[in-house]
Design an enzyme around this catalytic site. Structure first.
Site, PDB file in Angstrom:
ATOM      1  N   GLU A 106       1.088   5.436  -2.109  1.00 39.39           N
ATOM      2  CA  GLU A 106       0.234   6.506  -2.641  1.00 39.39           C
ATOM      3  C   GLU A 106       0.291   6.528  -4.175  1.00 39.39           C
ATOM      4  O   GLU A 106       0.839   7.450  -4.777  1.00 39.39           O
ATOM      5  CB  GLU A 106       0.637   7.847  -2.042  1.00 39.39           C
ATOM      6  CG  GLU A 106       0.368   7.929  -0.544  1.00 39.39           C
ATOM      7  CD  GLU A 106       0.624   9.308   0.020  1.00 39.39           C
ATOM      8  OE1 GLU A 106      -0.111  10.240  -0.340  1.00 39.39           O
ATOM      9  OE2 GLU A 106       1.561   9.442   0.818  1.00 39.39           O
ATOM     10  N   PRO A 145       0.816  -1.225   0.000  1.00 42.75           N
ATOM     11  CA  PRO A 145       0.000   0.000   0.000  1.00 42.75           C
ATOM     12  C   PRO A 145       0.844   1.266   0.000  1.00 42.75           C
ATOM     13  O   PRO A 145       1.459   1.620   0.999  1.00 42.75           O
ATOM     14  CB  PRO A 145      -0.818  -0.131   1.293  1.00 42.75           C
ATOM     15  CG  PRO A 145       0.009  -1.017   2.172  1.00 42.75           C
ATOM     16  CD  PRO A 145       0.716  -1.971   1.262  1.00 42.75           C
TER      17      PRO A 145
END
Length: 246
Positions: free
Chosen positions: A34, A32
């Site tokens: 951005e 995970p």
């Protein structure tokens, strides 16, 4: 059955980077990051001046570099495909991080489930929004977003007005996340940074369970980042409280 996918929803300097680093370190929870932070209007990550209005205090703006010109935007389908490839671990789990500040740009291309498939939701908040705002103000002045970036130290400048603006912004964005979840009937896993940072492993296991990845036998790595708060951070907290009425 599709492999699990999830979004970590947060505001800047809320501890979401630490959370995502540890989730990635398990090797089974996606990667995970951005992937959707590049703004549609500029093709760039949000620049320091874009955290403030055009008519902000000139004393704030003069501390920040001028805006860089826009870049050509990668076609959205390519960005989405690249995010899916980079954010997926070999077991098929996909993870990404989403800030409120660019959720609108993401939604301009479709609903999250339409773009990414069925999703689990994780929401990170930091209770001490003054410390959070000070951390953000230091980071956007120096472009040092992690403690590891401090080798070439750039001296940040205290500015009560900038910190007050960022604090209000962060609180508004956190409230907007809560309202958005409520409007859509989404029940995210709620994570409070202060509790998570004190004892990360139970939180990581809770995220895995929430997402649908068995946590039994998973090794949670040691926190990979040094704590960024320091004596200057506390000095600025005290100074802000002295200068700005509650």
């Amino acid at each position: 059955m599709a492999s699990p996918s999830y979004l970590v929803c947060a505001t800047e300097r809320s501890g979401s980077t630490l959370l995502c680093e540890l989730l990635s370190g398990t090797g089974v929870a996606g990667r995970p990051e951005e992937y959707f932070e590049f703004l549609n209007a500029s093709g760039r990550v949000r620049q320091p001046r874009e955290y403030f209005e055009d008519d902000a205090d000139p004393g704030i703006l003069e501390l920040l570099p001028p805006l860089e010109p826009p870049l050509p935007a990668m076609p959205w389908a390519e960005r989405l495909a690249a995010a899916r490839e980079r954010g997926t671990t070999p077991n098929g789990v996909f993870g990404a991080k989403m800030m409120w500040a660019y959720l609108g740009d993401f939604l301009a291309h479709g609903e999250p489930e339409a773009q990414l498939g069925p999703l689990a939701w994780v929401h990170v908040e930091r209770r001490d929004t003054l410390a959070q705002a000070i951390s953000l103000w230091r980071a956007i002045q120096t472009a040092q977003w992690r403690a590891e970036d401090r080798d070439a130290e750039v001296e940040p400048v205290f500015h009560a007005g900038a910190i007050a603006h960022l604090k209000e912004r962060l609180e508004a964005h956190a409230a907007a996340w809560r309202a958005w979840f409520a409007e859509r009937g989404i029940a995210p896993l709620e994570i409070v940074y202060e509790a998570f940072a004190a004892d990360p492993e139970p939180t990581i296991c809770a995220v895995l369970d929430h997402v649908g990845v068995p946590s039994d036998g998973v090794t949670v790595p040691e926190a990979p980042m040094r704590r960024q708060a320091d004596a200057r951070s506390q000095e600025w907290v005290d100074r802000f409280r002295d200068e700005v009425p509650a």
